[in-house]
Design an enzyme around this catalytic site. Structure first.
Site, PDB file in Angstrom:
ATOM      1  N   SER A   1      14.054  19.958  34.544  1.00  0.00           N
ATOM      2  CA  SER A   1      14.880  19.635  33.375  1.00  0.00           C
ATOM      3  C   SER A   1      14.141  18.989  32.210  1.00  0.00           C
ATOM      4  O   SER A   1      14.727  18.844  31.133  1.00  0.00           O
ATOM      5  CB  SER A   1      16.041  18.740  33.800  1.00  0.00           C
TER       6      SER A   1
ATOM      7  N   GLU B   1      16.836  11.522  26.245  1.00  0.00           N
ATOM      8  CA  GLU B   1      17.816  10.441  26.405  1.00  0.00           C
ATOM      9  C   GLU B   1      17.128   9.136  26.037  1.00  0.00           C
ATOM     10  O   GLU B   1      15.941   8.964  26.307  1.00  0.00           O
ATOM     11  CB  GLU B   1      18.321  10.424  27.857  1.00  0.00           C
TER      12      GLU B   1
ATOM     13  N   THR C   1      14.041  13.012  33.127  1.00  0.00           N
ATOM     14  CA  THR C   1      13.627  13.398  34.480  1.00  0.00           C
ATOM     15  C   THR C   1      13.725  14.917  34.591  1.00  0.00           C
ATOM     16  O   THR C   1      14.429  15.556  33.804  1.00  0.00           O
ATOM     17  CB  THR C   1      14.565  12.780  35.537  1.00  0.00           C
ATOM     18  N   GLY C   2      13.048  15.477  35.584  1.00  0.00           N
ATOM     19  CA  GLY C   2      13.146  16.917  35.811  1.00  0.00           C
ATOM     20  C   GLY C   2      12.785  17.275  37.239  1.00  0.00           C
ATOM     21  O   GLY C   2      11.844  16.715  37.800  1.00  0.00           O
TER      22      GLY C   2
END
Length: 381
Positions: A84, A292, A336-337
C-alpha cells in the site's frame, strides 16, 4: 549576553535539534542495527533493507536474505514489493493531474466514467475515492473481477453504507479507482503516466509496476508461512499495491516528498504538496492523497495505535478540513504497506528533514514497524 540567550533557549526547551550533537555515522549504524536485528528475530523476517535520511542524505543498511533458497543477501539494489505504499505514488500522480488542470477533486466520479449510471454514484467526488470516504467501498476488489466489464459491473452493483464524505473506510477499491480515472484525461495508460510524470522526473529508475526481465535477478522473494511468494496480478493493483522498488529509490522518494521545493518539475512539485495536504481529520490523523499525517510532535503510542489494523481498517467518522490545509512541515508523514509476502513502512518529518524507509520480505504487524521507525528517528533528534 550570548550566554544569557543560550540559557533562555535551554530553559524554553527549544534547543533540542538546534543544539543537539549530530549523530555520527557509527552511532547511526548502531541504532539501526540494535533496533532492526531484534525486530527481525522477533518477527521472523528473512531480509530487510533500511534507509535513514539524515543531514540531507540517505544512509543504507541491509540485513538477511532476499532469497533463502539461493542464499542471496539483501543489497541496496534488492527490489521489494511496497504493497500500500504504492498509494503514495498514486496520490502524487493524482496531485500532478490536478496541478495540470486535467482533473479536480471536486469533480463527480461519473465525469471520468460516464458508464457509472447507478444512482449511488451521484454526489460521490474524486476526493471521496482518493481518501476512502465514498461510503464504504470494500478493502479489496473481488477476485472474480478480472476485466473492465466485470469491474464496471462491480462498481455499478456496489451500494454505499454511508453518505459520501462522512466515514473513512480504508479501501484498495477506492483509491485504486481514483488512480485509474485520474490519468484518463492524459490519454496515457496508468503505468505510462506514472513513469513519465513521476518516476522519470525524480530519476526513480528502479521503481516498477511490472518488473522487467533485466531486473528480475534483483527481485526478492517474499515469505509467508515459510513459502516463497510474490504478489499476484489483479484489477487496480498498480494503483493500490503494485509498485516494486529498492531502498535507494525509496530514499529518493522520501526526500522528494519531504522537500518538494527541490523538485524541478512544476506540476510534480504541486502534486507532492497536494498529496500531503489535509482533507479530513480522523481522530489525531489527517488524510492526504495516499499519505497520512499526524501533527508533530506526537507520542510514539499515538502513531503505533493508529497503525494497528483494528484501527486502520475500521470505519471511522471524518471531520472535513475545508478548505483543505496545505502541507504542515511539523508533521509525522507516513504510510504502511503489505502484500502476502512483504511488509514495508515509510515515515518522515519535513520540519526536521529526517525520514526512514523499512522494506522487509515478510508481512509482520504494523505496530512493530512503526515502533522501530519511531525509535530510530527519535535517536536523531
Amino acid at each position: 549576553m550570548m550566554r544569557k540567550s543560550l540559557c533562555c533557549a535551554l530553559l524554553l526547551g527549544i534547543s533540542c535539534s538546534a543544539l543537539a550533537t549530530p549523530v555520527s555515522e557509527k552511532q547511526l549504524a548502531e541504532v539501526v542495527a540494535n533496533t532492526i536485528t531484534p525486530l527481525m528475530k522477533a518477527q521472523s523476517v528473512p531480509g530487510m533493507a533500511v534507509a535513514v535520511i539524515y543531514q540531507g542524505k540517505p544512509h543504507y543498511y541491509t540485513f538477511g536474505k532476499a532469497d533463502i533458497a539461493a542464499n542471496k543477501p539483501v543489497t541496496p539494489q534488492t527490489l521489494f514489493e511496497l504493497g500500500s505504499i504504492s498509494k503514495t505514488f498514486t496520490g502524487v500522480l493524482g496531485g500532478d493531474a490536478i496541478a495540470r488542470g486535467e482533473i479536480s477533486l471536486d469533480d463527480a466520479v461519473t465525469r471520468y466514467w460516464p458508464q457509472l449510471t447507478g444512482k449511488q454514484w451521484q454526489g460521490i467526488r474524486m476526493l471521496d475515492l482518493a481518501t476512502y470516504t465514498a461510503g464504504g467501498l470494500p478493502l479489496q476488489v473481488p477476485d472474480e473481477v478480472t476485466d473492465n466489464a466485470s469491474l464496471l459491473r462491480f462498481y455499478q452493483n456496489w451500494q454505499p453504507q454511508w453518505k459520501p464524505g462522512t466515514t473513512r473506510l480504508y479501501a484498495n477499491a477506492s483509491i485504486g479507482l481514483f488512480g485509474a480515472l485520474a490519468v484518463k484525461p492524459s490519454g496515457m495508460p496508468y503505468e505510462q503516466a506514472m513513469t513519465t510524470r513521476v518516476l522519470k522526473p525524480l530519476k526513480l529508475d528502479h521503481t516498477w509496476i511490472n518488473v522487467p526481465k533485466a531486473e528480475e535477478a534483483h527481485y526478492a522473494w517474499g515469505y509467508r508461512d515459510g513459502k516463497a511468494v510474490r504478489v499476484s496480478p489483479g484489477m487496480l493493483d498498480a494503483q493500490a499495491y503494485g509498485v516494486k522498488t529498492n531502498v535507494q529509490d525509496m530514499a529518493n522518494w522520501v526526500m522528494a516528498n519531504m522537500a518538494p521545493e527541490n523538485v524541478a518539475d512544476a506540476s510534480l512539485k504541486q502534486g507532492i504538496a497536494l498529496a500531503q495536504s489535509r482533507y479530513w481529520r480522523i481522530g489525531s490523523m489527517y488524510q492526504g492523497l495516499g499519505w497520512e499525517m499526524l501533527n508533530w510532535p506526537v507520542e510514539a503510542n499515538t502513531v503505533v495505535e493508529g497503525s494497528d489494523s483494528k484501527v486502520a481498517l475500521a470505519p471511522l467518522p471524518v471531520a472535513e478540513v475545508n478548505p483543505p490545509a496545505p502541507p504542515v512541515k511539523a508533521s509525522w508523514v507516513h504510510k504502511t504497506g503489505s502484500t502476502g509476502g512483504f511488509g514495508s513502512y515509510v515515515a518522515f518529518i519535513p520540519e526536521k528533514q529526517i525520514g526512514i524507509v523499512m522494506l522487509a520480505n515478510t508481512s509482520y504487524p504494523n505496530p512493530a514497524r512503526v515502533e522501530a521507525a519511531y525509535h530510530i528517528l527519535e535517536a536523531l533528534q
